[in-house]
Write an enzyme that holds these catalytic residues in place. Sequence first.
Site, PDB file in Angstrom:
ATOM      1  CD  GLU A  44      -2.423   1.267   2.818  1.00  0.00           C
ATOM      2  OE1 GLU A  44      -2.762   0.195   3.366  1.00  0.00           O
ATOM      3  OE2 GLU A  44      -2.609   2.381   3.337  1.00  0.00           O
ATOM      4  NE  ARG A  48      -0.149   8.796   5.234  1.00  0.00           N
ATOM      5  CZ  ARG A  48       0.063   7.888   6.184  1.00  0.00           C
ATOM      6  NH1 ARG A  48       1.193   7.905   6.870  1.00  0.00           N
ATOM      7  NH2 ARG A  48      -0.837   6.963   6.451  1.00  0.00           N
ATOM      8  CB  THR A  72      -3.251   8.380   2.939  1.00  0.00           C
ATOM      9  OG1 THR A  72      -2.221   7.558   3.518  1.00  0.00           O
ATOM     10  CG2 THR A  72      -3.474   9.560   3.872  1.00  0.00           C
ATOM     11  CE  LYS A 132      -5.400   2.376   7.605  1.00  0.00           C
ATOM     12  NZ  LYS A 132      -4.077   2.568   7.005  1.00  0.00           N
TER      13      LYS A 132
HETATM   14  C1  3PG Z   1      -0.586   4.310   8.130  1.00  0.00           C
HETATM   15  O1  3PG Z   1      -1.613   4.512   7.496  1.00  0.00           O
HETATM   16  O2  3PG Z   1       0.273   5.173   8.359  1.00  0.00           O
HETATM   17  C2  3PG Z   1      -0.366   2.927   8.579  1.00  0.00           C
HETATM   18  O3  3PG Z   1      -1.349   2.591   9.436  1.00  0.00           O
HETATM   19  C3  3PG Z   1       1.018   2.635   9.048  1.00  0.00           C
HETATM   20  O4  3PG Z   1       1.151   2.751  10.408  1.00  0.00           O
HETATM   21  P1  3PG Z   1       2.545   2.374  11.097  1.00  0.00           P
HETATM   22  O5  3PG Z   1       3.542   3.389  10.635  1.00  0.00           O
HETATM   23  O6  3PG Z   1       2.258   2.483  12.578  1.00  0.00           O
HETATM   24  O7  3PG Z   1       2.904   0.982  10.671  1.00  0.00           O
END
Ligand code: 3PG
Length: 213
Positions: A44, A48, A72, A132
């Site tokens: 994924e 960002r 995201t 999720k």
């Molecule tokens: C996110 O969307 O940033 C994920 O959930 C990743 O989270 P993590 O950095 O705690 O693995």
Amino acid sequence: MKTMTAFRAAIDKAPIVPVLTVHEADHAEPLAEALLRGGLSSVEITLRTPAALEVIHRMSHVDDRLLVGAGTIISEGDVDASLKAGADFLVTPGASPLLLDALSNHDGVILPGVSTASEAMARFDEGYGVMKFFPAEAAGGAKFLKALSAPLPHIDFMPTGGVTPENAADYLSLPNVVAVGGSWIATADEMASGDWQAISDKAAAAVKLGRRA
Ligand code: 3PG
């Protein structure tokens, strides 16, 4: 987008989904190759960074065995841009009414973010079967999902947010967890320095973790 059957086949094989924030479009190919070398079959890419859409586009052309999702996703624009870039699946941190409207126009693999029983029930009623669970550790962790599996055994989750190699097995041993997501598999420093071997080693360790659970 891929079908849910193809997505389930990929995560059945390797139930760890790296959740990666990638700053350089040129990292797309070596990153995809490192994940594949380690035996992972999905990734994924978070929306960002300015490079994210190009990364999704380029990674999705590396090898059919790697499903490349967009994460995201928070707006209709994100949905459209990700699909145009060739995303195989879409992941959202939560769901606003406007975002749900935009998502309802598309078939394929969409994992809406939830963190409560009511949100999970609402998304299930809207037709989503895999969600999720975010932010997993902060929202109650594996204990929370275990508790949900009794009244809501028909809903599957991919927890992300605070998942680590140390706690991943706690999640993966639950009947309602189909995969876990986490950013530890490729850090910003490893990508910046081109340490693809470290990433592929961690991918391989993650695959083993998935098998043990
Ligand atoms: C996110 O969307 O940033 C994920 O959930 C990743 O989270 P993590 O950095 O705690 O693995």
